[in-house]
Each structure stands twice: as C-alpha cells, then as structure tokens.
Motif scaffolding. Structure first.
Motif: not given
Lengths: 332, 128
Positions: A125-150
């Motif tokens: 219950x306490x963490x639920x309201x934070x998960x949408x914002x966290x999801x955004x931050x995590x997705x940005x982390x994924x999208x920021x990975x250097x394509x050359x190393x993939x």
C-alpha cells in the motif's frame, strides 16, 4: 528426465560456482515445451544461494521469430544491471558442455511478481503510489543503455509492427472488424520510425517486475527486447489488460501516465505523449492478436490446454479496450 | 426434440459439483486448473443463454451496414474487409454503434466481470 536433469544441473553449478556442493529444492515454475523456468538453491558452505534457471531444453534451441533469444536476454540483463537498472544478477550463461540446452542461471530476487497482489495487498500500500514514477525512471535507464554495447537485436518500426500484426490476424482467418478498425487507425496515424532508436524492453509491464515494499527490485522477461521507438515501452505498460482491474490508473494499475512521464523526464528522458498513446493502441491490438495466437496453438497443438483455450476468449477484452481508445462513448 | 434437463441445467449441475465437492479437496496447480475449468463451463452457459437473440440482432445490423445478406461469418468478413479497405469507417452511420453493441455482447459471454465492460455497462444504464 528429472534425475538426469538434476545431475546435469549439479555438475554445471559445481563447475562454475566455487565452493558449491550441490543443488536442492529444484522446482519447475512455468513455461511451455520450448522454454522452462526452474527455481533451486545452490548449496554452499557460506550459505545457500537462491537461483533461477531459464532455459530452452536441448533440441529447442531456435528462438521464435520475435524472441531475442536466451543468450541475448542474459547479455541484456548484465548490461542493464551494470547501468543501474534493477536486474537479477546473471550467474552463469549455459554452454554446450553443460548439456542443459541454451539459457542462463540468475540469482533469485525476493519480492512479488503477481500483479494482483502488488495492486491489492496491504504490504504494498505504501509503495504503490510511487511505482508509476519509478517505472518511468527504470524505463529511461533501459532506453539510455549504449546501443553499441548491446547484442544484435531486430529493429522494429510502427510500419513493421502493423504488417506483422496484420499478417498474424489474417492468418487466423476469423473476422474481427474491431481489429481491422485498429489496423486501419494505426496505418493512418503511423508516426514513422523514431528519430532516435533505443533499446526497447518489449514486455515491460505489471507482472514482469519484481516489486518489494520499497519499489521495483528487478525487471524480468527480456525475451521480446528489440531496437526501436522508446515510447513503445511507455505505451505497452498502459495497455488496459496490464491494469488488472485498476482501470483508472493507466500505468500498470499503479498510477497516472503523468507520473510515469515525470519519472522518465526526471531521469533524463524525453517523452513524446502522442507516440506513447499510439503505442498503447498498438499494444492493445498486439495483446489481442497474442490471445488469438494462443487459441490457435490450443487448436493445432502441441499445447492442448484449457488455459490456452480460455485465453482465446480474452481477445474480446482488447476489442472493448480498442473501442474505448478509438471510438469512446459519452459516459464510458 | 431432446428431452430435459436442458444443456444449461446439466452444465450448471456439473459446475456446482466441481465447485462444492471437488474444489475443497484439492490445492495448488490442480485447484487453479479447476477454477479455469469451472470458468469455462460458466462461459459456455452464458453463451447458450445469451447468444441466440443477440446473434439475430447482430445479423440484422450487418445486413444494414453491408447491404448484403448472408451468414454471420460471411457478413462479418465483408464488414472486416470493408473497414480494412477504408470503404466503411467511423463516419459511416451505424458503424460505431454496431461495433459497440457486438463487442458488449461478446464481453457479456466472455468476461462479464472485465472492468472496462462493467464501466461501459454502467455508462449505458446511466444514459437510459
């Protein structure tokens, strides 16, 4: 097969894990014939290590057309983990000498993956309201990975995705006028390829995240990873089926789109709202086509299960959601 | 003419047996599968009870929209092709209403508890 498999797994684990004396509590978690997930403990004098094996058994090496492949999954999880994206540690990538097929062994991360529990249990219950914002931050982390190393991944554009969904849908040979309406809308509103391609997770949604009482602990199931429009991931997590009944909280039933967008931008990303919404329509149709595909596999085999048959009857849920997106009614 | 009990009565009796007598005796994966099984029986019951009159309405709407006659699969195929070709779209009078009605009828059988369906149903009731 189990005894030979357990012996092979023991031999594999003791070969790379220094000090390991064996494995225990081996249990099959899920998967079909071509892909398996197992949970087990590595017995170790310093304390047992919880582990997960994901593998395609010997003889099932070829990944389906859309899948990145298990080797690529392991490589992506390692890259993501190194870049600060919450990821299970990859302990070992299977080799031919292991005799276990293709796949990898990762550390077992404690937490919840069952979407309905994350959305309803008091513990979250306490963490639920934070998960949408966290999801955004995590997705940005994924999208920021250097394509050359993939690892090498297929590249997807909206036009390619439309063509693939249309081909699959027509292959089922069962008319669904709402799907035609969606395909037509997607073609008419195609925004073209993204200006900057990035890594796309491809299945980032409630159900594929390990969540603890403090937030997202790990991103799982990279098998649909590809290169393309980062907004695809922001649309997919909003597909109504991944809200598990909490339909007024578009981001996985966690919260508002704006919260996810804010988390994404605070982490250095740029959100294109029109594209994200476009991919939500595409994703809704994609899940509908996937439901039809499961029905097809039920009918033609090898997986002749009730569960697959019943998922076929879930395609209509995507039809109502497509209508809510494309032809909304007053009061709906 | 087949005799009584009706298919719906028979299926309901089977579902009741599975729920009341079998479900309490099993757990884990088998219990999960049993839930899927009883859900499937309930779905078939809803289809047997609801489909016939609604199919007749759907056919009447399809005849009007396509201007042709035929079976439900035939006319659905014609409508799907016309939408794909752009010959019929949401500006065509009756299309949106038809798609909504047909989809609501599907959900009433497939997943009457799906949240989007319940929301739309409530909206329909409020506006009538």
């Amino acid at each position: 097969m189990s005894e030979g498999f357990a012996a092979d797994l023991t031999r594999c684990v003791t070969a790379w894990c220094a000090g390991a004396t064996g494995v225990a509590r081996l249990a099959r978690l899920s998967g079909g014939a071509s892909q398996e997930t197992w949970s087990f403990d590595i017995l170790h004098p310093d304390g047992d290590i919880g582990a997960i094996l994901r593998r395609a058994p010997p003889g099932y090496g070829a990944a389906p057309e859309r899948a990145a492949g298990l080797d690529a999954e392991a490589a992506l999880m390692r890259r993501a983990g190194a870049a600060g994206v919450p990821s299970p540690p990859v302990l070992h990538v299977l080799t031919a000498t292991d005799g276990l097929g293709t796949g990898f062994i990762m550390g077992r991360v404690a937490g919840e993956t069952i979407a309905r529990k994350i959305l309803r249990d008091d513990a979250f219950a306490a963490v639920r309201p934070k998960l949408a914002r966290q999801a955004g931050a995590v997705l940005r982390g994924i999208h920021g990975l250097d394509a050359a190393t993939l690892p090498a991944l297929r590249r997807v554009t909206p036009a390619m995705e439309i063509a693939e969904l249309a081909r699959d849908y027509r292959g089922f040979d069962w008319p669904r006028p709402v799907f035609d309406l969606a395909l037509r809308w997607l073609a008419d509103n195609d925004p073209g390829p993204a200006r900057h391609d990035t890594l796309v997770h491809g299945d980032f949604r409630n159900g594929n995240l390990i969540v603890g009482t403090e937030g997202i602990r790990a991103v799982l199931d990279w098998e649909l990873a590809h290169v393309g429009d980062p907004m695809e991931d922001l649309g997919w997590i909003c597909v109504n089926s991944w809200r598990f009944g909490a339909i007024d909280k578009p981001v996985g039933g966690f919260g508002a789109r704006e919260e996810m967008f804010a988390g994404y931008e605070a982490a250095g990303g740029h959100v294109d709202v029109v594209r994200a919404n476009y991919w939500e329509v595409m994703g809704t149709l994609r899940w509908g086509v996937m439901c039809c595909g499961m029905m097809q596999r039920f009918r033609t085999g090898p997986d002749h299960s009730m569960e697959r048959a019943m998922i076929g009857r879930r395609a209509s849920e995507t039809e109502i959601d497509l209508l809510r997106l494309l032809a909304p009614r007053a009061g709906g | 003419m087949q005799d009584e009990p009706t298919p719906v009565e028979l299926l309901n009796a089977v579902a009741e047996f599975l729920r009341n007598d079998i479900a309490p005796q099993i757990s884990g994966a088998a219990a999960f599968k049993l839930r899927v099984a009883t859900n499937a029986i309930d779905l078939v019951v809803r289809q047997l009870e609801l489909s016939e009159p609604r199919a007749a309405d759907e056919l009447a709407r399809l005849v009007k929209l396509t201007g042709e006659s035929g079976t439900l699969p035939d006319l659905n195929r014609k409508l799907a092709n016309a939408i794909a070709a752009g010959a019929i779209d949401l500006r065509t009078p009756g299309l949106a209403d038809h798609l909504w009605q047909t989809t609501m009828d599907k959900l009433a059988v497939d997943q009457p508890n799906y949240a989007s369906y319940r929301r739309e149903l409530a909206g329909e009731k409020a506006s009538t």
